[in-house]
Structures are given as structure tokens and as C-alpha cells.
Design an enzyme around this catalytic site. Structure first.
Site, mmCIF file in Angstrom:
data_model
loop_
_atom_site.group_PDB
_atom_site.id
_atom_site.type_symbol
_atom_site.label_atom_id
_atom_site.label_comp_id
_atom_site.label_asym_id
_atom_site.label_seq_id
_atom_site.Cartn_x
_atom_site.Cartn_y
_atom_site.Cartn_z
ATOM 1 C CG HIS A 600 -0.261 0.210 2.517
ATOM 2 N ND1 HIS A 600 0.189 -0.833 3.297
ATOM 3 C CD2 HIS A 600 0.057 1.333 3.191
ATOM 4 C CE1 HIS A 600 0.747 -0.364 4.398
ATOM 5 N NE2 HIS A 600 0.678 0.954 4.363
ATOM 6 C CG ASP A 632 -0.599 -4.209 2.336
ATOM 7 O OD1 ASP A 632 -0.397 -4.275 1.107
ATOM 8 O OD2 ASP A 632 -0.268 -3.228 3.029
ATOM 9 C CB SER A 697 3.322 1.255 6.222
ATOM 10 O OG SER A 697 2.203 1.616 7.006
#
EC number: 3.4.21.-
Length: 1638
Positions: A600, A632, A697
């Protein structure tokens, strides 16, 4: 076509590389004519004009001369172009007019540079042609090899068909043979089965007979036992029947409360008594009143009012607390006799609750006790104890022999009325021989001594005649033991008869005596078991069970501790990058040659931006890796070449719930950040326990080994989650195995390969011969003998055969000039050293800098040793890169040609210098040159050493002959020069096979011995006779012509004069040349040397300020002092200067002189020697600061700045001789153990601390470097700038370091003191030593010290604390605990100097214990003990030049003075409180008691202690006497203060008071700190510093009286007014600034 394609790709990549080089900042610098300052001038011009066409045209020239910032001349061929920039934005290029603007000298330099460039281009073209020829020959050889392989394949098919037929025949014969063998085997097996069956039947018969006999014996024994038990049972039940059970139960006692008597009559009362029995079973629920129950524990009597209150509702009253007479008297006293009459008639039975079950149980026990008492009384009345003892003794006899022995003695005991049990004991214990003596003793007890003596004689003679061998001694020993036992038994028998002991007393007396004699010795006996292999093992019966229980408990404790302690984790900040996509920013990390991140982060982007430091590049998203159960995925990006320095992360070996570390960036993406905590693995999901930030992330989760476990996906509400990607990455990046048939036979495959190699061997040798001819042709092209030797070195030995470091080794024996590029690509570190630096935490950049510094040092040493001029070596890097690029393919071809060959060649792994030992022998004269080189495996090192000693004789070489012999093994390096070498003793050492001899044309004679796993010992020998014009080699087939007819000889090193200054003394030749060589100066526009100085003054063109040197002018411009700034060029790296021997850490040993008499030392200190030093001894003048004229002095007459004379040095030694301590470790061992445990518990956060690499240690580099370095440098920073880190590394790695001693430099501290101390010359001493020694201590302790600074809120030590922002308040309230405490303030006198040596050593060993186990190697242990020893036993140099030794105290200038003092303070405080506790209570307190009742904070020798009242009474006189007589430490009575509240006590110079808000704050010693406004210890540099000092004083005095704050506010206002008049800008301070800080 494929070959042409590959060539085209190679040239295309070469063009791309050349374009990238042109874009670099240093591109084009190699064309510029060098003079001083040209690098800075070139960079400034390139930045200004780099994108203009004129600059591009200038850079295309072969040679360039930069005349000034606006003018430059370029040469290309015969044309001289002019670059001129009248304006910065519009420079011009004139290709033909440059020759008119330069001098003849400048033109000559440009022509030389142009010629050099053209020669280089021509050389490249020639070399490229040679490369092409070699590649073509190589390609043809490969094609021939492929043809041979095809032919071999056809032959293999024919051979395979023959083999198949042969195998079929063999299989048929094998099947028949197997059939016959099976039949024979079955027959033999049947015969063996019958034999085994018969033997089993025989064994079963024997076993059954044994069992039958055992059953018969057991039945007899059971019969006797049954008879005894029947008799006992009859007696017991008979006696029980005699007991009257009805008399054992007391009658119930029931009383009716007032108000109910009128409703009761006698019949009802009897019913109530009946109900009492029902009441005991809790069946009758009474309505109201109390029940009187019988109790067996005396309780407090109940009063009348309490009884009435209880009986107003259902309740219970114990019989022992109910006294009817007393209650009636109380009632009459309160209410009168009339009212009380009839009130206490009886109690009505009431409620029976569950809480009274215990009462019923106690009643049952009491009844049982009464029954037993009755039975025992009956037994004693009828003398049944005699019967019971006799029966039990007979039943427990165990065998018939004892039964028949005891029966007559029991009859005698009955007849004479003596204790039966004691008689039976004697019969069972003593041997049969002693029975007559026992009988005699029963009848004649008065002759006990005579009887015992006769028993001893009898037993001793019996042992002598009846026993044999060593058993005689044992039996004689038993005789003595039996005799002593007999005497004791006789005494016991007499006591029993006299006192008429009962059966119970006899049994108890016997059991107690037996247990006291035996104890636990035999139960805990250690059994030694000898195993068949000769080893022995010891086992303890009870100890084994104890150890198992302890080990299980330890495992549980370890598990609990591990769960709560976060382990150390390697930092992985060098493995992450910032990833920017279209929709956001995240983190990526390197795995193999890819960058991984969360999908993402780069979703919707095919191209992402990767950032690492100052590097920002684009990268393509290659693919995504799907993750099971996750929404994901993992995105995979290509690793750009610019990010090759990013370190890859390895996959974790084991995935489980553990402490994991998430490596990411801060929210601003400026700095790397790590998050560590407990993470739970739930399937593929990873749940962490710490707070993450947006932008994390894609960050990696790593375990405590630094291996990759998972990837962070994001934060879902309050839960941060990641995903485990180990299995996904293994499946994605796993290399596919080569497909091969199921019945693949590796041996058969190897046979085919060997057969093919044999067939094609001739063709390969033919190609090799052609390559050798070309090599010989290249050798003949060498124009000088030096070139020949260089070529011989390159072609005669394959690269990588041995790997040596340059440090300390001798260079090649020939006098040939090597370029700087030769050194700058040398291997400076072994694999072991490189791996050690990585494990110690050095980054790649730090290692690269260290290696480059070593290379620079090696190049300078080479230039000085060989008198080589390093002029023109500025372009070494480009030359080195270009040479490597041209020669890379030639080197590969030559290496293949020179590899060792055999019938079946398998390329071996290259052995490094660390892995393979080597001997190298060289001997050269005018007529002959001999060399021998032997490389062997590790297991042959000992043989190699012996061979080296045989080859190198003790005879010196004759004149004109030079020799060098070198030996290098894993543990030894030797270098011998000038000795005759016997080359006939140099022979190869066989590994595990024959020695094969080869003659390789053009090189040497080679002998190879090959063993298992292709291990080889290789000997290369060469004998060359040197004639005029030719070099003849015995082992060569063709002579090689050499134009240079100079003889090859090694010149002995002899003193030479420096060609720059003419001096023959050893000095810095490079610095001498730098100072005296003439160069073109861009500022003076003329040639001159640094020694002559600049022709015109150096001044700034903007502000016209003059400077003494160019460097100061550059600093002035770059610092921004003037408005016009120059463009800052790159910081030039300077090669470190070799450290002179007289400045090294141990050089003082050569400087020390014999003692000259004492000047400052007292009589009780021994003078070792004298070292002349030019340092201040006395300080009689005070500092005068003109800036203090702006402020008004504070009125006080107590404090002053220090001055001193020689007397102060004598005075300072008093603290080392106050009082001698006792051996408290031996005398107070239990106290010491308790104190050690408390110190370990208090500082457990230091466990598993790490050693810091010495180059990563942190200390004050502006401090004095001590003797001897302060002779040349004022600070460590200056020393590091000149000499670098080499001496630090050498001292740490040198094993001889622990045999040397550092020198401590002593000086007095310039500070503010009381005037009476100054008059008494009582000045504090500061000790410091060489910074190398200090940083060795920092290696071991920096991590621990940093950990202590993080624990000030919860621990005692306050290193790194602050009293501001409520810091002091929180610590004082922590001392309060749960209240009810008193406070003790104590300060030692001369704390550092009076610490006992044994205590300081103990604390230091505790600190080493806290290190991680991986650091506790023997080498580190020796180095650490050496460091601690030199802290304890200090050799000190005084400013007077006197050298002495002190063996006590903690030196104030060592790296961890305060941290060590804190740990010692905790230890001493524990001892102090335990000592008082022991004196007052007679026992030691436990650790738990100390923790619950005592709290403290300390900073060095400053301590504040709180003790719970009632735990121990603090006795100051006892404490003072304890410290003096036990530890030899000094505590004054006025330094001990005891209060119920902390107000008025002081800590760290702050007196504790309460503010208006109720918080605890501190007030400093106002007179002391404000005295510096009149008598400072150092001058202030400017007005801003004075203002800052006043503001700092104002912050400290915020809680002081108002007159102090008013005074400081006035002084600050005065300074601010002055600054405003002088246009000096000062910061603004808000109105509540001072109060908010507290």
C-alpha cells in the site's frame, strides 16, 4: 554474433560509466596542473561555471591550468585555448589565444601534462589490442573444448552400452549367488534357533527353582510376623475394652438467658439436654440465646455486658471465657443483687453454624487423647509395656538368629526388672562375641570399665586372627567403636534402671542418640562411579534430588526473568530506506538484492523514490508477493547501484513469540528510530506491544539476532500489526534445483567428467602453450629490469594466493618505485580483523576511513624508507581505476593459465593469509638470485616452523649479498634479515599423498602435494644466475633479455640525509618537504615554499582583515564573519602523521631519571624517579576578568578562588594515609556477601552490557592528553587530528600491553573553596592519564554508564539527574516511601582517596560480571584486569617532576569515577545499616528487610538516606568508628545530620526546602556560587558569556531569599543595558522563565 553482442554491451557500459564519472564532483581534476589550493579553486569554478559551454570546452582539453577564479588555459594537441569569465554567467572560450597569457614555465608544465595524457591514451590503445588478442585466443580454446566434449559424448554412449551389457551379466550371476546364499542362511538360522530355545528352557528351570525357594522362605517369615501381630492385636483390643467410654464425654452445660426462665420447667430443661446431643450434630436450630461450647485454648474472660450483648441474638460463648461467679459479681455491681438474681440461670442452646466445625473436630481430638491416656494408664498399671516391647522386638528381629539371641536376654531383663528395649538394642548392635560381656554387665553393672577393656581386647584379637589383608585394620577400628558404644550403652542402662524409664522414654532416648550420632552424613554420601572409558563421576544421594529441584526452580525463574527483560538487539538502521510513492511514504529494507516494503506504500506507482541519507534515486516495482490471510502484500523493488551500501537483512531461523525490534524512522523522516517490545505470533499475524507512528508501514521486524521476521503493515485503532513473511520469502526467492533423473548416480557422473578431461587434456595444454608464448612476448617488451621484475611479480603469482596486511611488513627486495595507487588498493585487514570490527559495531564508512588511513600511512612509510618522491601522485585514484579496468580481463586469463593442473582439476577455494601458513626465502647476490616459497595447511604449521629454523642459519651474509626470510603462521610472524639461507633444506611437506613435481615454463619449479578435500601444500623454487645483459633461469626453457644490466641486489639500510633540509636525524620527512618545497601559490601568484612564507599579506577582500595564513583566511570566510562568503570546497583528508616514539603511551619509561630528592612528597610516600616537566607548580596570582567590572560583587568573606604553593602537593597525600583498613572480607564475610547481593540487585540493569569499540567511545577530547603527549599537544583532539587512531588500536591489540604501566599526571583543581581550606593548602587533586588508557576503560564501561544515567528515577545512583522540572521533588518523595521514616545526610571526607583497595577491586569485578558472556573472553579478562590494576596501583607524575606510586583510592580523572563511587556508596550503605542492625538485634537483616525499610539516593560521595522508624536506630558515633576501624575511611561528626523531615538537608549542593506549592526544591550555597563574580577561576570570553552566567545563577537561586534574586536581577539588567548600548543582541527571558524551570 553473441560474442560481438557481449563486446558491444561491454563498451556501452564503459561509455555509461565514463558519463557517470564526468558528472561527479571531482571529474576533470586529473587534467588540472597541480599547485597548492588548486582543489578548492577547481571546485569553486566548477560550481560556478560547470553548466556553461565554455567550461565544457575547457574540460575536453588534455591539460588545464587554472590561473585564477576567472581565467584558465587548456591544451589540446598544439592548440592553447583561453577560458575567461568577465561575468559569472557568461564565460567565453577562445581555442587559440591561450599561449599568449602564460609564462614559459607554465607552458612547459602544461606541455608535460599534455604529453602525459597522450602517452596514457596510447598505452590504453595498445593494452586494448592485447586484451582483444587474449580474448580471441580464449574463445578459440573454448570452441575446441566444446568440440572435444561432443566427441567425448559419442564415446560415452558406446562405453555406456558396453557397460549395460556387462551389468546384465553381472546381475544374472549375482542373482544366482544370492539364491544359494539365502538357502545357506536359512539353514544356519534354523540351527541357531534350536540352540537358543534349549538354552532358554534351561534358564527358565533355574529361575523357577529359585522362585520356589524364595516363596518357601517368605511363607515362614510371614508366619512369624502374623503371629506377632495377632498377639499385639489381642492385647490392644483387650485394653480398649477396659476403657469406660461414657466417662470420657463431659455433660452438656446449658443456661437460659433472662426473659425465658418463666417459660421453662424441669421437663423442658431435660429435653434441652437431650437436644444438646442433637445440637452437636447441628440439627436443632435455636431461636435465641447463646450456646456454651467447650474449648481447649484459654481465651479472655467475657464480661457481663458482653455476655448480654452476645445472648440478645444467637451466638456462641467459649467455656473458658464463661465464669458464672465473676459474671454474677459484675452484674451485682452494675444492676444490683435483686435484678441479677436468676438472670444467669443457664444458657439456652442456639444456632449451630459452619464456623464451629473446628470446635467439633477439637472435641473429637480431645476425646481421642483421653482414650489414649486411659489406655496408656492401663498399660502401665498391668506392666503391659514390657510385653509389648518384648513382642515387638521378637517380631522385628528379622531372622531366626537374632530371635534366638534376644529371647534369653529378654527373659533376663524381665527377671531383673531392667529395660527390655535397651537390652534388645545391645543384642542387635554388638557382635556375637560381645554377648557374654553384655550378660556380665547386666548382672555386674559396677565393673563397666573392666568389662569394656576386656571387650576391647577380645574384639581386637578376634579381628587380628579372624580377618585377612586390609580388613584387619577395618575390624580393629570397629573394635574401638564397639567398645565406646558398649560404655555408652552401659551408662544408658544404668540411667534407665535408676530413673525407671518407661518404654516410650527408652525408645525416644535411643532414636535421639542414634540420629545425633549418624546425622545426615550417610544419607548425603557421595558415590564415585568409574566408567569403562576411565572417567569417573560423583553422585550424591540426597544432593541429586536437591539439585533437580533447584534446577527446575532456576528454569522457572529464568523464564520469568527472560520474559521481563528486553534482550540487546543489533541495530538495523543501516538496512532501511525511505520509500515514497504516489499515495504516501513508508519504510523499505534490503533483502538480498531487492528493496521490500508494504504494497500500500507504493500502490498505484510503477516507479518509487528511495532515499537513504543524502542519496535519492528512482526504482521500479518488480513484483508483489501475496501473503496468506492478509489484505496487503509485499512489494519488491529493484536495488539501485547507488544504494549498494545499504546492508541486507537475513531471514530468521526460528519464528516464535519473542521480543522483536521494529526499525523505522521518526514522524519527520529525519532520523532512524527503533521500537522494541514483546510481539505475539498468531499464525501469519504479528501483534506488537508498542506504539508505532504513521509512516512506519513496510518497516522490518527483527529478532534479537538481527534477522528478519516480518513486515509492519500499519496501525488498526490501538493495535499495531505486522505480518510474518519468512515462509513467503523462502518460497519466492528459493533457487530451483537442477532437474536430474531419479536414479542419478553422482559417482558415475564424475567418472564421465574425468574421462572427458583426459581426452581433452592435450588440446587444453596446447592452448596453454600458445598463451605462454604470448606471455613471454609481453615480458620481452619490458624496457627496464625494474619493469621486468614488476611483470614477473604480476605474472609469476596469481592474485589472492596469499593475503597479507601492509602494516609492519617489508616490501619487495628490489628497488622499484611503486605508485600510490598500488597501496590504495591493498588489503589492509584480514578477514578476522574485519569481522571483529563489524561485530564491535563499526559501520562500513568507519571501516573504510580506517583502512584508507592505514593505506596512506603505508604509502608515506614507503616513500620515506625508499626515498621516493610522491610528486604527481595526486591523480593516483583515476590511474588506479583505469589500470584495473584495462588489466581485469588479462589478469583473469593469466590466472587461469597459472593455476595448478592435474588429470582431474577441481578449482579450490582460495586460502587467505589467515587460513594458510607460508614461508618465503629470498637471497640475492650480484651473480645469483634464489627464492623459495612454501605454502602449507594449518595442520603442517609445526613442520613448517622447524623447516624455517633449519633453512635460516646463524651465519651472516657476505658483502654484496642480501637475504630476507619470512615466516607467517596463524600464531607467529618472523622476519630475519642478513643471514645465509640454505635452500637445500627447503622441501615440500606431504599432506596425504605423493609429491608431484612440475616445471612451468617461464616461472619456477613447483612441487605440489595434494591431500583429501583438495588440500594442497605448494613449494615454488627458483634459482636465477645473473649475467651481463641476460637473466638465466634454470627452470625456464627460454632466456629472457633484459636491457637494464644493473645487478639485482638489496642494499643494507644506512643513514641518509634529508634532501630538503640536509639533516640526517630522523624526523617527519613529509612535513619537511611540505614546508620547504616550492609550489605555485594562487594568492601570491608566484613560486615559494611554506618555509619562506607568503610574498604578500593574506587579507580578506571584503573586510580587509589580515591573517597569518591561508587556512585562517578560509576559516574566516567560511564561518560567515564577513558578509561576502566564498563557496566552501570539500574538506581535504590529511593522512595521519606517524606517532613519534617519545609521545607514545609507555614512552615515560625511557624518560624517567633516578631520584633527585623530594620536593613535594611527604616522608611516607616513596620516590620512584624524576621526569623533568615544564609545568606550573605554584599558583599565587588570581584571575582578573575585566568583564566583571560591569557587575557589583556579592558581599561575603567565606569563599575565594584557589591559590597554592608546593605545600599543597604534600597536603593532598594525607587522604591516602588516614587509617589502614582491616581484612573485612574475611572478618565480616556474611556482611560482605549481603552487600554484594544488594549491589547486584540494585544494578541488575547493567546485565549483558556490551563492549564499545575504542574508536566509538565518547570522552572529552579537549582535556589534557597527560604525559608524554602534552609535550606536543594541548588536547586529545589535536593529537587525533595529527596522528589518528592507530596507536589506540595497536595498544588494544598488542599482547605486551598488559606487561606495561601507564603514567598518571597529577595537578590541583582550580575551583572556589573556603578560605580556611586555601590557607591550610587543602586543595583537591586531579589525576588523569593517557587518553588511550582512558578509552580502554570506556570500552568496557560506556554502555554501563549510559544505562545508569537512564535509571535515576527509580534507582539510587543519580548520575545524569536534574533537579529541575520537579526532579528533586520526585526523588525526595521516593525517599518518604509509605511514611514513618527519618532521614540521614552523610558526607565522607576525602572519599575518593580513602576507598579500600579490596573494596574497589570487588566493585570492579562486579562490573565485569555484568558484561555479556560473549565479551568475557580470556583476552578481554586480562585487558580488563590490567586496566583495574593500574587504577588501583597508580604511578603518578607531579608538576615538580617527582614520580611516586599510590596503592589506594579511586582516581578522580578516570572514565567512570562517579559511577564507581555510586556503586561503592550502595555497598557501604548496606554494610553500615546491616552493622547497626546486627549490633542492636544480634542478627543480619535480609535483603527484603533492607529494601522495605531503607531508601537512598547518591551522587558519588553525596548521600541522602531514609530509614523506617523502629527498624534500626542510627548511631553516629558507631558509624564513624566503623568506617575508621574497618574500612579506614574518614567521616566527621558535623557531616552527619539526622532529621524526621528532609527539609534542611542537602543533596548535590542544594539545600532541600518546600516551595509555596508544597513541592520540594533546592537552594544552592549562595555565598559560594556568587563569590565567582568577584574572584573567578577563569576569564569569560565576551559579554554574552557574562549574561549567560548571570542567568544560570539566577535559575539556581530561584528558591533563595528575595534579596539574592533582587541582586541578580539588578546585575542582569546592568549587563543588558550595556549590551543594548553596544548593539549586542541578547536572548529574551520571559517573566515566569525561572519559576517554570523548577
Amino acid at each position: 554474433m553473441a560474442q560481438a553482442g557481449r563486446s558491444g554491451d561491454a563498451f556501452a557500459s564503459l561509455d555509461q560509466r565514463r558519463e557517470r564519472q564526468e558528472e561527479q564532483a571531482q571529474s576533470g581534476l586529473d587534467k588540472v596542473f597541480y599547485f597548492q589550493g588548486v582543489v578548492e579553486l577547481f571546485n569553486r569554478m566548477k560550481i560556478a561555471y560547470g553548466r556553461t559551454p565554455a567550461w565544457t570546452a575547457l574540460m575536453k582539453c588534455n591539460a588545464i591550468y587554472l590561473k585564477d577564479f576567472k581565467t584558465a588555459v587548456g591544451v589540446e594537441g598544439t592548440r592553447y585555448g583561453l577560458f575567461f569569465a568577465e561575468e559569472v554567467t557568461k564565460p567565453t572560450w577562445s581555442p587559440d589565444i591561450g599561449a599568449n597569457l602564460i609564462t614559459l614555465g607554465e607552458k612547459a608544465c602544461l606541455d608535460a601534462q599534455n604529453a602525459k595524457y597522450e602517452r596514457l591514451q596510447a598505452s590504453l590503445k595498445t593494452t586494448s589490442g592485447l586484451v582483444h588478442q587474449v580474448m580471441e585466443k580464449t574463445r578459440e580454446a573454448k570452441e575446441n573444448l566444446e568440440k572435444a566434449n561432443k566427441i567425448q559424448e559419442q564415446l560415452d554412449k558406446v562405453i555406456e552400452s558396453n557397460k549395460a551389457l556387462h551389468r546384465k551379466i553381472q546381475e544374472r550371476n549375482r542373482e544366482k549367488m544370492q539364491e544359494y546364499m539365502v538357502r545357506l542362511h536359512n539353514t544356519q538360522k534354523d540351527r541357531d534357533d534350536w540352540v537358543q530355545r534349549c538354552s532358554r528352557l534351561e534358564q527358565e528351570n533355574v529361575t523357577l527353582q529359585k522362585r520356589l525357594k524364595e516363596k518357601e522362605n517368605a511363607l515362614v517369615s510371614v508366619g512369624w510376623d502374623l503371629l506377632g501381630w495377632i498377639v499385639i492385636s489381642v492385647l490392644v483390643f483387650g485394653l480398649i475394652s477396659l476403657a469406660d467410654a461414657q466417662n470420657l464425654t463431659p455433660p452438656a452445660k446449658i443456661v437460659i438467658t433472662p426473659g425465658q426462665a418463666e417459660f421453662m420447667d424441669l421437663a423442658k430443661l431435660e429435653k434441652i439436654q437431650v437436644r444438646k446431643y442433637r445440637l452437636d450434630s447441628c440439627e436443632l436450630p435455636p431461636e435465641k440465646g447463646c450456646v456454651l461450647y467447650k474449648d481447649y485454648l484459654t481465651t479472655r474472660p467475657v464480661s457481663f455486658l458482653e455476655l448480654m450483648a452476645k445472648c440478645s441474638k444467637p451466638d456462641w460463648v467459649s467455656e473458658s471465657s464463661y465464669n458464672e461467679t465473676t459474671l454474677m459479681e459484675e452484674c451485682i455491681q452494675i444492676f444490683g443483687a435483686e435484678w441479677c438474681e436468676g438472670k444467669l440461670v443457664d444458657l439456652v442452646p442456639r444456632k449451630c453454624g459452619e464456623q464451629h466445625v473446628l470446635v467439633n473436630i477439637i472435641e473429637q481430638i480431645e476425646k481421642t487423647r483421653e482414650v489414649v491416656t486411659l489406655i496408656y494408664g492401663k498399660v502401665m498399671s498391668y506392666r503391659l509395656d514390657m510385653w509389648i516391647t518384648s513382642i515387638f522386638s521378637l517380631v522385628l528381629a528379622g531372622n531366626k538368629e537374632k530371635l534366638f539371641k534376644m529371647a534369653p536376654f529378654i527373659f533376663v531383663a524381665w527377671f531383673l526388672n531392667i529395660p527390655v528395649f535397651l537390652t534388645c538394642v545391645a543384642v542387635n548392635i554388638f557382635p556375637v562375641v560381645s554377648l557374654p560381656f553384655i550378660l556380665f554387665q547386666i548382672f555386674m553393672p559396677q565393673f563397666v570399665l573392666v568389662n569394656a577393656f576386656l571387650l576391647w581386647l577380645t574384639l581386637t584379637l578376634t579381628a587380628f586372627y579372624w580377618s585377612e589383608g586390609p580388613k584387619i585394620l577395618m575390624e580393629i577400628s570397629y573394635a574401638l567403636v564397639y567398645t565406646i558404644g558398649f560404655v555408652l550403652w552401659s551408662l544408658g542402662l544404668a540411667v534407665g534402671v535408676t530413673l525407671k524409664l518407661t518404654m516410650v522414654h527408652q525408645i525416644l532416648m535411643f532414636c535421639v542418640v542414634a540420629a545425633a550420632i549418624c546425622g545426615t552424613k550417610f544419607a548425603c554420601t557421595t558415590i564415585t562411579v568409574q566408567h569403562p572409558d576411565g572417567t569417573t563421576a560423583k553422585y550424591t544421594r540426597v544432593g541429586k534430588l536437591k539439585n533437580n529441584v533447584v534446577n527446575q526452580c532456576k528454569k522457572v525463574v529464568t523464564t520469568l526473568q527472560t520474559r521481563g527483560v528486553i534482550p540487546a538487539t543489533p541495530a538495523k538502521t543501516a538496512s532501511i530506506v525511505i520509500v515514497e510513492g504516489k499515495n504516501g511514504t513508508g519504510v523499505g529494507f534490503r533483502f538480498m538484492n531487492y528493496i521490500l516494503t508494504a504494497e500500500h506504500v507504493v500502490q498505484g506507482s510503477d516507479i518509487a523514490t528511495l532515499k537513504n541519507g543524502s542519496v535519492s534515486v528512482k526504482s521500479k516495482v518488480i513484483k508483489t508477493i501475496p501473503i496468506f490471510e492478509s489484505v496487503d502484500n509485499v512489494a519488491v523493488l529493484k536495488l539501485p547501484p547507488e544504494l549498494n551500501s545499504v546492508k541486507p537483512i537475513k531471514l530468521a531461523k526460528k519464528v516464535q513469540s519473542d521480543y522483536l525490534t521494529l526499525t523505522a524512522y521518526d514522524p519527520n523522516f529525519q532520523h532512524a528510530a527503533t521500537f522494541t517490545g514483546w510481539c505475539i505470533i498468531d499464525g501469519n499475524w504479528l501483534n506488537n506491544s508498542f506504539d508505532t507512528k504513521f509512516g512506519n508501514s513496510g518497516a522490518p521486524y527483527c529478532d534479537h539476532d538481527g534477522r528478519l521476521v516480518g513486515i509492519h503493515l500499519g496501525t488498526q485503532g490501538v493495535l499495531s500489526q505486522g505480518i510474518v513473511i519468512v515462509d513467503a520469502l523462502k518460497n519466492t526467492f528459493q533457487l530451483a534445483d537442477q532437474c536430474r533423473p531419479q536414479n542419478f548416480d553422482m559417482d558415475e557422473f564424475l567418472e564421465k567428467v574425468i574421462a572427458g578431461t583426459k581426452v581433452s587434456h592435450a588440446a587444453i595444454l596446447k592452448e596453454l602453450e600458445e598463451l605462454r608464448e604470448e606471455v613471454q612476448f609481453l615480458k620481452k617488451k619490458c624496457v627496464t629490469y625494474d619493469d621486468y621484475w614488476l611483470c614477473q611479480t604480476i605474472f609469476g603469482q596469481a592474485k589472492g594466493k596469499t593475503k597479507k596486511t601492509v602494516r609492519g611488513r617489508k616490501h619487495l627486495v628490489t628497488k622499484r618505485a611503486l605508485g600510490k595507487g598500488h597501496f590504495m588498493k591493498m588489503r589492509m585487514l584480514t578477514d578476522e580483523e574485519y569481522q571483529n570490527m563489524i561485530e564491535k559495531g563499526f559501520s562500513a564508512e568507519e571501516i573504510r576511513e580506517a583502512v584508507n588511513a592505514l593505506r596512506e600511512q603505508a604509502w608515506l612509510n614507503y616513500c620515506i624508507d625508499n626515498d621516493v618522491d610522491d610528486e604527481g601522485e595526486e591523480d593516483w585514484y583515476d590511474d588506479m581505476v583505469e589500470t584495473d579496468r584495462v588489466n581485469q580481463e588479462i589478469d583473469e586469463a593469466i590466472e587461469r593459465a597459472m593455476e595448478d593442473r592435474g588429470e582431474f582439476y577441481q578449482k579450490k577455494s582460495r586460502l587467505t593469509f589467515v587460513e594458510q601458513a607460508m614461508m618465503h626465502l629470498i637471497q640475492v647476490s650480484k651473480e645469483r638470485s634464489q627464492t623459495a616459497k612454501l605454502e602449507v595447511q594449518k595442520e603442517n604449521e609445526a613442520q613448517l616452523v622447524k623447516m624455517f629454523e633449519r633453512c635460516v642459519t646463524d651465519e651472516n651474509t657476505p658483502e654484496g649479498t642480501t637475504s630476507i626470510a619470512a615466516l607467517s603462521t596463524e600464531d607467529d610472524v618472523r622476519l630475519v634479515e642478513g643471514k645465509v639461507i640454505d635452500f637445500t633444506k627447503a622441501k615440500n611437506i606431504p599432506v596425504d599423498g605423493e609429491i608431484r613435481r612440475e616445471i612451468i615454463p617461464g616461472t619456477k619449479c613447483t612441487e605440489i602435494s595434494t591431500g583429501p578435500e583438495n588440500k594442497k601444500n605448494i613449494l615454488k623454487k627458483k634459482d636465477t644466475h645473473i649475467a651481463e645483459g641476460k637473466v638465466e633461469t634454470k627452470s625456464s626453457q627460454q632466456p629472457v633479455d633484459v636491457k637494464d644490466d644493473k645487478p639485482v641486489a638489496l642494499e643494507q639500510r644506512k643513514p641518509r640525509a634529508c634532501k630538503w633540509c640536509g639533516s640526517s636525524q630522523k624526523h617527519d620527512y613529509r612535513e619537511c618537504r611540505f614546508q620547504r618545497e616550492k609550489r605555485f601559490c594562487v594568492y601570491c601568484a608566484a613560486m615559494h615554499s611554506m618555509f619562506e612564507g607568503h610574498i604578500r599579506p593574506i587579507e580578506c577582500t571584503s573586510c580587509k582583515k589580515s591573517f597569518s595564513g591561508i587556512e585562517k583566511l578560509e576559516d574566516h570566510v567560511v564561518s560567515g564573519e564577513c558578509q561576502k562568503k566564498l563557496i566552501e570546497g570539500p574538506v581535504t583528508t590529511k593522512a595521519p602523521t606517524p606517532v613519534p616514539d617519545w609521545l607514545k603511551i609507555f614512552a615515560w619509561e625511557d624518560d624517567i631519571l633516578p631520584p633527585e630528592g623530594k620536593t613535594a612528597l611527604p616522608e611516607n610516600v616513596t620516590l620512584i624517579g624524576h621526569i623533568p616537566v615544564d609545568k606550573l607548580v605554584s599558583r599565587t596570582k588570581k584571575v582578573q576578568d575585566p568583564l566583571l567590572g560591569l557587575v557589583t560583587p556579592w558581599k561575603q568573606d567565606m569563599y575565594d578562588s584557589t591559590t597554592w604553593t608546593v605545600k599543597a602537593y604534600t597536603k593532598m597525600f594525607e587522604k591516602f594515609h588516614y587509617h589502614d583498613p582491616v581484612d573485612f572480607v574475611e572478618q565480616y564475610a556474611e556482611f560482605v556477601l549481603l552487600c554484594d547481593n544488594m549491589v547486584l540487585r540494585e544494578h541488575d540493569y547493567m546485565a549483558n552490557s556490551n563492549i564499545t569499540p575504542i574508536m566509538s567511545t565518547e570522552k572529552n577530547v579537549n582535556s589534557t592528553p597527560a604525559y608524554p603527549k602534552f609535550q606536543a599537544y594541548d588536547s586529545e583532539a589535536e593529537y587525533l587530528e595529527d596522528c589518528g587512531w592507530q596507536e589506540y588500536l595497536d595498544v588494544v591489540s598488542d599482547p605486551e600491553t598488559i606487561n606495561r604501566r601507564p603514567l598518571w599526571w597529577c595537578f590541583l583543581k582550580n575551583e572556589v573553596l573556603k578560605r580556611e581550606k586555601i590557607e591550610d593548602s587543602d586543595i583537591r587533586m586531579i589525576l588523569c592519564t593517557d587518553p588511550i588508557f582512558t578509552r580502554i576503560g570506556a570500552m568496557f564501561e560506556q554502555d554501563q554508564n549510559n544505562r545508569m544515567k537512564q535509571q535515576t528515577e527509580i534507582r539510587s545512583a543519580q548520575v545524569g539527574w536534574t533537579p529541575f522540572f520537579g526532579g528533586l521533588d520526585r526523588r525526595v518523595r521516593r525517599l518518604y516511601g509509605d511514611g514513618d521514616r527519618y532521614f540521614v545526610e552523610m558526607d565522607w571526607t576525602r572519599y575518593d582517596g580513602t576507598i579500600p583497595k579490596s573494596l574497589f577491586w570487588r566493585i570492579r569485578q562486579i562490573r565485569f560480571f555484568f558484561l555479556h558472556d560473549s565479551h568475557k573472553t580470556p583476552k578481554m579478562r586480562r585487558l580488563y584486569n590490567w586496566y583495574v590494576k593500574n587504577l588501583l596501583e597508580k604511578i603518578i607524575l607531579l608538576p615538580t617532576g617527582e614520580v611516586c606510586q599510590v596503592k589506594k583510592g579511586n582516581p578522580s580523572g578516570q572514565f567512570s569515577t562517579t559511577v564507581d563511587n555510586n556503586m561503592i556508596n550502595v555497598w557501604l550503605t548496606t554494610f553500615e545499616v546491616s552493622y547497626l542492625f546486627f549490633k542492636q538485634r544480634g542478627r543480619l537483616p535480609t535483603e527484603k528487610e533492607l529494601q522495605e525499610n531503607c531508601s537512598m539516593i547518591c551522587y558519588g560521595d553525596d548521600r541522602l538516606l531514609s530509614i523506617r522508624k523502629g527498624f534500626v536506630e542510627y548511631e553516629p558515633d558507631t558509624v564513624i568508628d566503623m568506617y575508621k576501624n574497618i574500612f579506614g575511611m574518614w567521616v566527621k561528626r558535623n557531616n552527619i545530620k539526622i532529621q524526621d523531615t528532609p527539609e534542611g538537608l542537602s543533596f548535590c549542593g542544594l539545600t532541600i526546602v518546600k516551595s509555596s506549592t508544597g513541592a520540594y526544591v533546592g537552594v544552592p550555597n549562595v555565598n559560594k556560587i556568587l563569590s565567582t563574580l568577584e574572584n573567578p577561576v577563569r576569564r569569560l570570553p565576551d559579554v554574552e558569556s557574562l549574561w549567560g552566567k548571570l542567568v544560570s545563577l539566577r535559575i539556581l537561586c530561584e528558591n533563595a531569599p528575595s534579596n539574592v534574586k533582587h541582586f541578580l536581577d539588578e546585575q542582569i539588567s546592568n549587563v543588558e543595558e550595556f549590551a543594548a548600548r553596544e548593539n549586542i543582541q541578547l536572548p529574551e527571558v520571559g517573566p515566569d522563565f525561572y519559576s517554570r524551570i523548577w
